[in-house]
Scaffold this motif. Structure first.
Motif: not given
Length: 327
Positions: A46-49, A239-243, A269-272
């Motif tokens: 779920a994190i990866l997706c 996430i969709g703004l920064i990455v 980024f999300v995983l960390v």
């Protein structure tokens, strides 16, 4: 980045309140295998997706809207998806997660379309005004959502989708996020078309690209990715703004050339952030929305200052006279 993601993914599987070790798994400990299969592995997937999906959704929206500050957060997509979930809870109390997802898909798509339709008809001189309008539009939708939730006594139920977290991700309750995989593949297939549409309507027509079709296809992909994640995980901002902005600083703005890097960096980024949320006050857990909100706010301000600084430099280079400059 791929090597880093693999290492972090392996480490993430063994972080939690209940200790899991490789030796017990190899020895066939059924209790630990149950925790691994029911909780740890679904959470990682779920994190990866989420990282891949939200990053790619932001990249698509920024390219199609020709604005680096547009994302599912600043484009009212997340707020619209939450509104759809509330409608499902209010009028279909016994609805399944798939039923809620259908409502979230519909409202997220409509909300995103409406926002883009509005900004196309109002020419803003400052690029920062566009995301500000999106934030205000999202707040209006959020206000309506809160009013309906209060009226039907659904505030507590709705709170699950207002703050993003992975603590409730279990086997059988998260599989809808797998929809991000075919949607990201579809985005990659049409990536060149998104680049062309991002250059303007007249340019698209000259190259024989159906501007409206590709625009609505891209927005629909971004909205469906966002809705599928919000239904399972909840609201995760920035996430969709920064990455995409960070990746574009090093790889450029062409979608096909940056989509894979954006997806990988978004996952990392999300995983960390999730791992930080699990260890900061261990054995308790902080919602990932809190961690990403803090880091995202700092990075957003930094990106804003960077873009504005570069914008002023480009004006001086373009309009500067013999030894003079334009302020």
């Amino acid at each position: 980045m791929l090597f880093t993601l693999i290492i972090l993914s392996i480490v993430s599987l063994f972080i939690g309140v209940i200790d899991i070790d490789i030796a017990s798994l190899l020895s066939g400990d059924m209790e630990q295998w149950g925790i691994f299969i029911i909780s740890r592995l679904p959470r990682l997937l779920a994190i990866l997706c989420t990282g891949v999906g939200m990053s790619v959704a932001g990249l698509i929206m920024q390219q199609l809207c020709m604005n680096k500050f547009i994302s599912p957060t600043t484009g009212a997509t997340i707020s619209s998806a939450q509104f759809g979930i509330l409608i499902a809870l209010a009028f279909m109390p016994n609805s399944t997660i798939w039923s809620r997802a259908i409502f979230a898909f519909i409202t997220a798509i409509l909300g995103t379309w409406l926002f883009v339709w509005f900004i196309q008809r109002v020419q803003f001189k400052d690029v920062v005004m566009v995301p500000l309008v999106g934030i205000m539009f999202g707040n209006v939708i959020g206000g309506v959502t809160s009013y309906i939730a209060f009226k039907y006594e659904l505030n507590q139920a709705l709170s699950t989708w207002l703050v993003g977290h992975f603590s409730l991700v279990l086997k059988g309750r998260y599989e809808i996020v797998y929809l991000t995989v075919p949607l990201v593949i579809l985005a990659f297939i049409f990536s060149n078309h998104f680049n062309i549409v991002g250059m303007g309507k007249n340019f698209s027509k000259n190259l024989g690209v159906n501007y409206n079709f590709v625009l609505f296809l891209g927005l629909t992909i971004a909205a469906m990715i966002t809705a599928s994640i919000v239904v399972v995980v909840g609201s995760i901002s920035y996430i969709g703004l920064i990455v995409p902005n960070i990746v574009a600083m090093f790889k450029g703005d062409k979608i096909r050339g940056t989509l894979v890097d954006t997806a990988l960096f978004g996952s990392i980024f999300v995983l960390v952030c999730d791992m930080l949320g699990r260890v900061i006050i261990f054995p308790y857990e902080l919602p990932i929305e809190l961690i990403i909100g803090i880091l995202g706010s700092i990075l957003f301000v930094a990106l804003l200052l960077y873009r504005l600084k570069n914008g002023r430099k480009s004006i001086k280079i373009k309009f500067g006279g013999n030894g003079g400059s334009c302020s």
